[in-house]
Design a protein around this motif. Structure first.
Motif, mmCIF file in Angstrom:
data_model
loop_
_atom_site.group_PDB
_atom_site.id
_atom_site.type_symbol
_atom_site.label_atom_id
_atom_site.label_comp_id
_atom_site.label_asym_id
_atom_site.label_seq_id
_atom_site.Cartn_x
_atom_site.Cartn_y
_atom_site.Cartn_z
ATOM 1 N N HIS A 138 35.024 37.740 34.516
ATOM 2 C CA HIS A 138 35.223 36.904 35.698
ATOM 3 C C HIS A 138 36.439 35.987 35.555
ATOM 4 O O HIS A 138 36.707 35.171 36.439
ATOM 5 C CB HIS A 138 33.973 36.075 35.974
ATOM 6 C CG HIS A 138 32.752 36.926 36.118
ATOM 7 N ND1 HIS A 138 32.521 37.698 37.234
ATOM 8 C CD2 HIS A 138 31.729 37.176 35.261
ATOM 9 C CE1 HIS A 138 31.388 38.363 37.070
ATOM 10 N NE2 HIS A 138 30.901 38.068 35.886
ATOM 11 N N LEU A 139 37.160 36.088 34.464
ATOM 12 C CA LEU A 139 38.311 35.227 34.208
ATOM 13 C C LEU A 139 39.632 35.985 34.239
ATOM 14 O O LEU A 139 40.640 35.500 33.758
ATOM 15 C CB LEU A 139 38.152 34.543 32.842
ATOM 16 C CG LEU A 139 36.916 33.677 32.655
ATOM 17 C CD1 LEU A 139 36.855 33.127 31.240
ATOM 18 C CD2 LEU A 139 36.888 32.551 33.672
ATOM 19 N N THR A 140 39.619 37.148 34.806
ATOM 20 C CA THR A 140 40.815 37.980 34.812
ATOM 21 C C THR A 140 41.752 37.586 35.946
ATOM 22 O O THR A 140 41.317 37.042 36.969
ATOM 23 C CB THR A 140 40.430 39.470 34.938
ATOM 24 O OG1 THR A 140 39.708 39.637 36.151
ATOM 25 C CG2 THR A 140 39.582 39.915 33.760
ATOM 26 N N PRO A 141 43.046 37.864 35.791
ATOM 27 C CA PRO A 141 44.017 37.465 36.811
ATOM 28 C C PRO A 141 43.795 38.092 38.186
ATOM 29 O O PRO A 141 44.202 37.519 39.182
ATOM 30 C CB PRO A 141 45.352 37.946 36.234
ATOM 31 C CG PRO A 141 45.134 38.061 34.784
ATOM 32 C CD PRO A 141 43.683 38.417 34.615
ATOM 33 N N GLU A 142 43.131 39.226 38.247
ATOM 34 C CA GLU A 142 43.009 39.877 39.551
ATOM 35 C C GLU A 142 41.961 39.255 40.465
ATOM 36 O O GLU A 142 41.824 39.665 41.607
ATOM 37 C CB GLU A 142 42.754 41.381 39.402
ATOM 38 C CG GLU A 142 41.503 41.737 38.661
ATOM 39 C CD GLU A 142 41.754 41.983 37.179
ATOM 40 O OE1 GLU A 142 40.837 42.484 36.523
ATOM 41 O OE2 GLU A 142 42.832 41.667 36.675
ATOM 42 N N ASN A 143 41.222 38.251 40.025
ATOM 43 C CA ASN A 143 40.218 37.687 40.925
ATOM 44 C C ASN A 143 40.518 36.251 41.365
ATOM 45 O O ASN A 143 39.618 35.484 41.640
ATOM 46 C CB ASN A 143 38.807 37.822 40.335
ATOM 47 C CG ASN A 143 38.649 37.160 38.993
ATOM 48 O OD1 ASN A 143 39.409 36.270 38.649
ATOM 49 N ND2 ASN A 143 37.667 37.587 38.238
ATOM 50 N N PHE A 144 41.787 35.904 41.489
ATOM 51 C CA PHE A 144 42.146 34.564 41.957
ATOM 52 C C PHE A 144 41.673 34.315 43.389
ATOM 53 O O PHE A 144 41.246 33.211 43.712
ATOM 54 C CB PHE A 144 43.651 34.319 41.842
ATOM 55 C CG PHE A 144 44.065 33.903 40.459
ATOM 56 C CD1 PHE A 144 43.794 32.632 39.980
ATOM 57 C CD2 PHE A 144 44.717 34.799 39.631
ATOM 58 C CE1 PHE A 144 44.160 32.251 38.706
ATOM 59 C CE2 PHE A 144 45.091 34.430 38.353
ATOM 60 C CZ PHE A 144 44.826 33.148 37.891
ATOM 61 N N ASP A 145 41.751 35.310 44.256
ATOM 62 C CA ASP A 145 41.291 35.123 45.633
ATOM 63 C C ASP A 145 39.805 34.784 45.662
ATOM 64 O O ASP A 145 39.379 33.884 46.396
ATOM 65 C CB ASP A 145 41.547 36.374 46.471
ATOM 66 C CG ASP A 145 43.021 36.606 46.745
ATOM 67 O OD1 ASP A 145 43.817 35.647 46.635
ATOM 68 O OD2 ASP A 145 43.385 37.752 47.068
ATOM 69 N N GLN A 146 39.023 35.480 44.868
ATOM 70 C CA GLN A 146 37.580 35.218 44.822
ATOM 71 C C GLN A 146 37.303 33.845 44.211
ATOM 72 O O GLN A 146 36.426 33.120 44.684
ATOM 73 C CB GLN A 146 36.876 36.305 44.019
ATOM 74 C CG GLN A 146 36.947 37.666 44.669
ATOM 75 C CD GLN A 146 36.568 38.773 43.704
ATOM 76 O OE1 GLN A 146 36.527 38.600 42.495
ATOM 77 N NE2 GLN A 146 36.288 39.948 44.252
ATOM 78 N N ARG A 147 38.039 33.475 43.184
ATOM 79 C CA ARG A 147 37.864 32.162 42.568
ATOM 80 C C ARG A 147 38.249 31.053 43.547
ATOM 81 O O ARG A 147 37.597 30.003 43.606
ATOM 82 C CB ARG A 147 38.679 32.065 41.283
ATOM 83 C CG ARG A 147 38.074 32.924 40.177
ATOM 84 C CD ARG A 147 39.005 33.209 39.029
ATOM 85 N NE ARG A 147 39.566 32.031 38.397
ATOM 86 C CZ ARG A 147 40.519 32.095 37.476
ATOM 87 N NH1 ARG A 147 41.000 33.258 37.087
ATOM 88 N NH2 ARG A 147 40.989 31.001 36.931
#
Length: 161
Positions: A138-147
């Protein structure tokens, strides 16, 4: 350079003006009528304005700009929070919280390594960082929109508590 210094006397002032120029990209047309939806949309547009400039979040984070575009964004955000029923103090402080959250997350996003960079996965070993290992996906760069969506909802959901 001398021409710039004639009009803008200090480096700090130049950065303030540049930060305000970044926010000139925020579009205020078609905002939702519902106050909390409007606040969330404004935060999203603020983030997009920052992302549209290389190191936009780092530039804005380092300034205290009381300029037209910055003030317009702040006024619209505070107005949405007041319209949602927040008192003056809570509206002001929530606006700061939203702004700090967007700046921090966007600054991290703009500095994030490529998706293929596995430094974090290599650094988080199972013996020294077991909790981080569990949440690593859950800390990967591809989920900034979700974060962004999660964090913004978390902040705004506490507005009227």
């Amino acid at each position: 350079m001398n021409t710039v210094l004639w009009h803008v006397k200090t480096r700090a002032r130049m950065l303030e003006l540049m930060a305000d120029a970044v926010l000139s990209g925020i579009d205020y047309d078609g905002l939702p009528g519902a106050p909390l939806e409007r606040a969330a949309e404004l935060a999203g547009r603020y983030r997009r304005a920052l992302l549209s400039h290389r190191d936009g979040a780092a530039l804005v984070t380092g300034t205290y700009s009381a300029e037209p575009h910055t003030l317009r964004y702040a006024d619209c955000l505070v107005e949405a929070l007041l319209d949602a029923g927040a008192d003056e103090r809570r509206a002001a402080w929530t606006a700061w919280t939203v702004t700090y959250f967007v700046l921090g997350l966007t600054q991290e996003e703009q500095a994030a390594p490529e998706k293929s960079d596995d430094r974090l996965a290599r650094a988080v070993d199972t013996t020294g960082h077991p909790a981080l290992r569990r949440v690593l996906p859950h800390l990967t760069p591809e989920n900034f929109d979700q974060r962004f969506t999660f964090g913004l909802r978390s902040v705004l959901s506490g507005l009227l508590v």
